[in-house]
Design a protein around this motif. Sequence first.
Motif, PDB file in Angstrom:
ATOM      1  N   LEU A 140     -11.759   6.595 -41.300  1.00  0.00           N
ATOM      2  CA  LEU A 140     -12.287   7.927 -40.983  1.00  0.00           C
ATOM      3  C   LEU A 140     -11.161   8.893 -40.641  1.00  0.00           C
ATOM      4  O   LEU A 140     -10.065   8.473 -40.245  1.00  0.00           O
ATOM      5  N   ASP A 141     -11.447  10.174 -40.738  1.00  0.00           N
ATOM      6  CA  ASP A 141     -10.471  11.206 -40.376  1.00  0.00           C
ATOM      7  C   ASP A 141     -10.457  11.399 -38.862  1.00  0.00           C
ATOM      8  O   ASP A 141     -10.849  12.435 -38.334  1.00  0.00           O
ATOM      9  N   ILE A 142     -10.038  10.344 -38.164  1.00  0.00           N
ATOM     10  CA  ILE A 142      -9.902  10.377 -36.696  1.00  0.00           C
ATOM     11  C   ILE A 142      -8.612   9.631 -36.373  1.00  0.00           C
ATOM     12  O   ILE A 142      -8.393   8.545 -36.894  1.00  0.00           O
ATOM     13  N   HIS A 143      -7.755  10.216 -35.554  1.00  0.00           N
ATOM     14  CA  HIS A 143      -6.573   9.451 -35.131  1.00  0.00           C
ATOM     15  C   HIS A 143      -6.128   9.868 -33.737  1.00  0.00           C
ATOM     16  O   HIS A 143      -6.284  11.017 -33.337  1.00  0.00           O
ATOM     17  N   GLY A 144      -5.597   8.882 -33.023  1.00  0.00           N
ATOM     18  CA  GLY A 144      -5.108   9.126 -31.673  1.00  0.00           C
ATOM     19  C   GLY A 144      -3.620   8.840 -31.579  1.00  0.00           C
ATOM     20  O   GLY A 144      -3.001   8.373 -32.536  1.00  0.00           O
ATOM     21  N   TYR A 145      -3.062   9.124 -30.410  1.00  0.00           N
ATOM     22  CA  TYR A 145      -1.673   8.752 -30.144  1.00  0.00           C
ATOM     23  C   TYR A 145      -1.624   7.240 -29.938  1.00  0.00           C
ATOM     24  O   TYR A 145      -2.652   6.598 -29.736  1.00  0.00           O
ATOM     25  N   THR A 146      -0.408   6.678 -29.936  1.00  0.00           N
ATOM     26  CA  THR A 146      -0.286   5.262 -29.576  1.00  0.00           C
ATOM     27  C   THR A 146      -0.494   5.153 -28.062  1.00  0.00           C
ATOM     28  O   THR A 146      -0.242   6.096 -27.328  1.00  0.00           O
ATOM     29  N   GLY A 147      -0.948   4.018 -27.624  1.00  0.00           N
ATOM     30  CA  GLY A 147      -1.222   3.815 -26.201  1.00  0.00           C
ATOM     31  C   GLY A 147      -2.635   3.306 -25.973  1.00  0.00           C
ATOM     32  O   GLY A 147      -3.215   3.459 -24.899  1.00  0.00           O
ATOM     33  N   GLY A 148      -3.229   2.707 -27.026  1.00  0.00           N
ATOM     34  CA  GLY A 148      -4.568   2.131 -26.885  1.00  0.00           C
ATOM     35  C   GLY A 148      -5.681   3.036 -27.374  1.00  0.00           C
ATOM     36  O   GLY A 148      -6.853   2.656 -27.346  1.00  0.00           O
ATOM     37  N   TYR A 149      -5.321   4.241 -27.840  1.00  0.00           N
ATOM     38  CA  TYR A 149      -6.370   5.214 -28.219  1.00  0.00           C
ATOM     39  C   TYR A 149      -6.987   4.885 -29.581  1.00  0.00           C
ATOM     40  O   TYR A 149      -8.206   4.975 -29.755  1.00  0.00           O
ATOM     41  N   ASN A 150      -6.157   4.521 -30.553  1.00  0.00           N
ATOM     42  CA  ASN A 150      -6.687   4.210 -31.882  1.00  0.00           C
ATOM     43  C   ASN A 150      -7.530   2.943 -31.872  1.00  0.00           C
ATOM     44  O   ASN A 150      -8.552   2.859 -32.544  1.00  0.00           O
ATOM     45  N   ILE A 151      -7.102   1.990 -31.071  1.00  0.00           N
ATOM     46  CA  ILE A 151      -7.854   0.736 -30.989  1.00  0.00           C
ATOM     47  C   ILE A 151      -9.185   0.988 -30.282  1.00  0.00           C
ATOM     48  O   ILE A 151     -10.209   0.397 -30.617  1.00  0.00           O
ATOM     49  N   THR A 152      -9.177   1.917 -29.308  1.00  0.00           N
ATOM     50  CA  THR A 152     -10.420   2.295 -28.623  1.00  0.00           C
ATOM     51  C   THR A 152     -11.386   2.932 -29.615  1.00  0.00           C
ATOM     52  O   THR A 152     -12.579   2.620 -29.631  1.00  0.00           O
ATOM     53  N   VAL A 153     -10.847   3.817 -30.468  1.00  0.00           N
ATOM     54  CA  VAL A 153     -11.672   4.448 -31.520  1.00  0.00           C
ATOM     55  C   VAL A 153     -12.235   3.368 -32.452  1.00  0.00           C
ATOM     56  O   VAL A 153     -13.415   3.392 -32.811  1.00  0.00           O
ATOM     57  N   ALA A 154     -11.371   2.413 -32.831  1.00  0.00           N
ATOM     58  CA  ALA A 154     -11.797   1.345 -33.747  1.00  0.00           C
ATOM     59  C   ALA A 154     -12.920   0.501 -33.133  1.00  0.00           C
ATOM     60  O   ALA A 154     -13.955   0.260 -33.771  1.00  0.00           O
ATOM     61  N   PHE A 155     -12.734   0.073 -31.883  1.00  0.00           N
ATOM     62  CA  PHE A 155     -13.761  -0.751 -31.234  1.00  0.00           C
ATOM     63  C   PHE A 155     -15.053   0.034 -31.017  1.00  0.00           C
ATOM     64  O   PHE A 155     -16.152  -0.473 -31.217  1.00  0.00           O
ATOM     65  N   SER A 156     -14.915   1.288 -30.589  1.00  0.00           N
ATOM     66  CA  SER A 156     -16.090   2.110 -30.290  1.00  0.00           C
ATOM     67  C   SER A 156     -16.899   2.428 -31.548  1.00  0.00           C
ATOM     68  O   SER A 156     -18.117   2.231 -31.594  1.00  0.00           O
ATOM     69  N   THR A 157     -16.211   2.903 -32.598  1.00  0.00           N
ATOM     70  CA  THR A 157     -16.932   3.237 -33.841  1.00  0.00           C
ATOM     71  C   THR A 157     -17.455   1.967 -34.514  1.00  0.00           C
ATOM     72  O   THR A 157     -18.534   1.967 -35.097  1.00  0.00           O
ATOM     73  N   GLY A 158     -16.684   0.872 -34.394  1.00  0.00           N
ATOM     74  CA  GLY A 158     -17.116  -0.409 -34.970  1.00  0.00           C
ATOM     75  C   GLY A 158     -18.389  -0.913 -34.308  1.00  0.00           C
ATOM     76  O   GLY A 158     -19.364  -1.273 -34.984  1.00  0.00           O
ATOM     77  N   TYR A 159     -18.387  -0.894 -32.977  1.00  0.00           N
ATOM     78  CA  TYR A 159     -19.568  -1.367 -32.245  1.00  0.00           C
ATOM     79  C   TYR A 159     -20.779  -0.482 -32.565  1.00  0.00           C
ATOM     80  O   TYR A 159     -21.887  -0.973 -32.819  1.00  0.00           O
ATOM     81  N   THR A 160     -20.554   0.838 -32.569  1.00  0.00           N
ATOM     82  CA  THR A 160     -21.638   1.795 -32.838  1.00  0.00           C
ATOM     83  C   THR A 160     -22.231   1.567 -34.234  1.00  0.00           C
ATOM     84  O   THR A 160     -23.451   1.537 -34.404  1.00  0.00           O
ATOM     85  N   ALA A 161     -21.346   1.370 -35.219  1.00  0.00           N
ATOM     86  CA  ALA A 161     -21.805   1.127 -36.595  1.00  0.00           C
ATOM     87  C   ALA A 161     -22.598  -0.178 -36.691  1.00  0.00           C
ATOM     88  O   ALA A 161     -23.673  -0.223 -37.307  1.00  0.00           O
ATOM     89  N   GLY A 162     -22.073  -1.237 -36.067  1.00  0.00           N
ATOM     90  CA  GLY A 162     -22.744  -2.546 -36.128  1.00  0.00           C
ATOM     91  C   GLY A 162     -24.114  -2.524 -35.483  1.00  0.00           C
ATOM     92  O   GLY A 162     -25.098  -3.032 -36.040  1.00  0.00           O
ATOM     93  N   LYS A 163     -24.179  -1.916 -34.298  1.00  0.00           N
ATOM     94  CA  LYS A 163     -25.449  -1.829 -33.559  1.00  0.00           C
ATOM     95  C   LYS A 163     -26.467  -1.011 -34.355  1.00  0.00           C
ATOM     96  O   LYS A 163     -27.617  -1.417 -34.541  1.00  0.00           O
ATOM     97  N   SER A 164     -26.028   0.151 -34.870  1.00  0.00           N
ATOM     98  CA  SER A 164     -26.935   1.047 -35.608  1.00  0.00           C
ATOM     99  C   SER A 164     -27.421   0.400 -36.897  1.00  0.00           C
ATOM    100  O   SER A 164     -28.599   0.513 -37.255  1.00  0.00           O
ATOM    101  N   ALA A 165     -26.479  -0.266 -37.599  1.00  0.00           N
ATOM    102  CA  ALA A 165     -26.842  -0.921 -38.863  1.00  0.00           C
ATOM    103  C   ALA A 165     -27.913  -1.987 -38.615  1.00  0.00           C
ATOM    104  O   ALA A 165     -28.901  -2.081 -39.355  1.00  0.00           O
ATOM    105  N   ALA A 166     -27.717  -2.775 -37.561  1.00  0.00           N
ATOM    106  CA  ALA A 166     -28.685  -3.834 -37.237  1.00  0.00           C
ATOM    107  C   ALA A 166     -30.046  -3.243 -36.888  1.00  0.00           C
ATOM    108  O   ALA A 166     -31.085  -3.716 -37.355  1.00  0.00           O
ATOM    109  N   GLU A 167     -30.030  -2.172 -36.082  1.00  0.00           N
ATOM    110  CA  GLU A 167     -31.289  -1.536 -35.684  1.00  0.00           C
ATOM    111  C   GLU A 167     -32.018  -0.962 -36.891  1.00  0.00           C
ATOM    112  O   GLU A 167     -33.255  -1.023 -36.985  1.00  0.00           O
ATOM    113  N   GLN A 168     -31.254  -0.416 -37.836  1.00  0.00           N
ATOM    114  CA  GLN A 168     -31.877   0.149 -39.041  1.00  0.00           C
ATOM    115  C   GLN A 168     -32.580  -0.946 -39.836  1.00  0.00           C
ATOM    116  O   GLN A 168     -33.686  -0.773 -40.332  1.00  0.00           O
ATOM    117  N   VAL A 169     -31.909  -2.106 -39.944  1.00  0.00           N
ATOM    118  CA  VAL A 169     -32.483  -3.238 -40.698  1.00  0.00           C
ATOM    119  C   VAL A 169     -33.757  -3.743 -40.007  1.00  0.00           C
ATOM    120  O   VAL A 169     -34.784  -3.964 -40.641  1.00  0.00           O
TER     121      VAL A 169
END
Length: 423
Positions: free
Chosen positions: A391-420
């Motif tokens: 996605l067109d989202i990026h953070g500085y180094t220092g744990g921000y990009n990984i936070t984005v990855a975990f947060s968007t990943g969890y949100t996508a997984g949860k939403s996808a499951a709920e949709q199914v």
Amino acid sequence: MNKYDVIVIGGGPSGLMASIAAAEHGVRVLLLDKGNKLGRKLAISGGGRCNVTNRMDIQDLIAHIPGNGRFMHSPFSVFNNENIIAFFEGLGIQLKEEDRGRMFPVNDKATTVVETLLNRVRMLGVDIRTNTTVKTINYSGESVSEVVLHNGEHIPTPTVIVATGGKSVPHTGSTGDGYPWAEKAGHTITDLYPTEVPITSSEDFIRKKTLQGLSLRDIELTVFNPKGKKIKTHDGDMIFTHFGISGPAALRCSQYVVKALKKFETKTIKMEVDLFPSVSEEALFQQLLAKVKADPKKSLKNLLKGFAPERFLLFVYDKLSLDTQAQASTVTHETFRSLVTICKHFEIEVNGTLSIEKAFVTGGGISIKEIEPKTMHSKKKKGLYFCGEVLDIHGYTGGYNITVAFSTGYTAGKSAAEQVIHK
């Protein structure tokens, strides 16, 4: 009947988290990765220690995600940095907080984080296929219908989560695979550019390697536009290299260099180092005069020992053609002022950065205007989700990009499951 409710493509931080969230919500998940190992980028993150998140409040966190950070308000309302901490501690990984809110495993081993995630994925019954390259995603009308592999296999599914990463650190598998699939679905890919990347310069002292390997601590680094107006300042440490500058402050400034060179259609941009960001020029000048008063007979070189890093001072003496053996009391005020000016405004003309492949993070990607922030669902096709660095989202180094990855990943997984489930 589809064997899999959700197929996740990409086994990095966002893909692993998406697989876990979807499986926890009770659907059948298949995780595909073209590499032979999952979590490769995670295993080398934070210098091999894995900076799993950053414990700042949400507003500060978003301020450290200069690439469309505001989009993250919604995913953070589903799964934020505190949830990430609780998630890992719940799986038995003890975390510790370091400078600037960075969270690391107590044992400083990224491999522990990767193994724990993989164990969780396996425990939840997610099917994993490595060394499996996806060719494309097919649609039936406006909905996802199947994933097609390079070996010709077709895997039917109503839901796909694309977590293929950007184009940075390609040896971990991030080679931009997800962009053509997104375009096929009608998505816009914004310009890709390197961020969190070392900066290049062809200044004489860089080419001659005069300062190569010199580290400067707690400095301020500023990027200027061609009219001399400040674009961005970052504090921290930096290092001179054989091609330019690197280190945390330089990495954080890099995207502003890239954007300025493009915006102003210029070959070089001016940067400035302030070695004493907390002291004014006048105060610094008075400090030097006080030193002279205390030791008027000392040589200039001895008087200034420890004032700034020795290699930097030698460079400055040379630049100003100073006689370092001169008695301090014979050195003019004007000379001391020149010394202070260089220390407060050390100029570097920079001409770009290393390539996107050498960058820690990719700027640009799938336009967030076409993604539903509360679910990470595509606005173009039903059953299509995106998360992480694709996605067109990026953070500085220092744990921000990984936070984005975990947060968007969890949100996508949860939403996808709920949709199914609610179908």
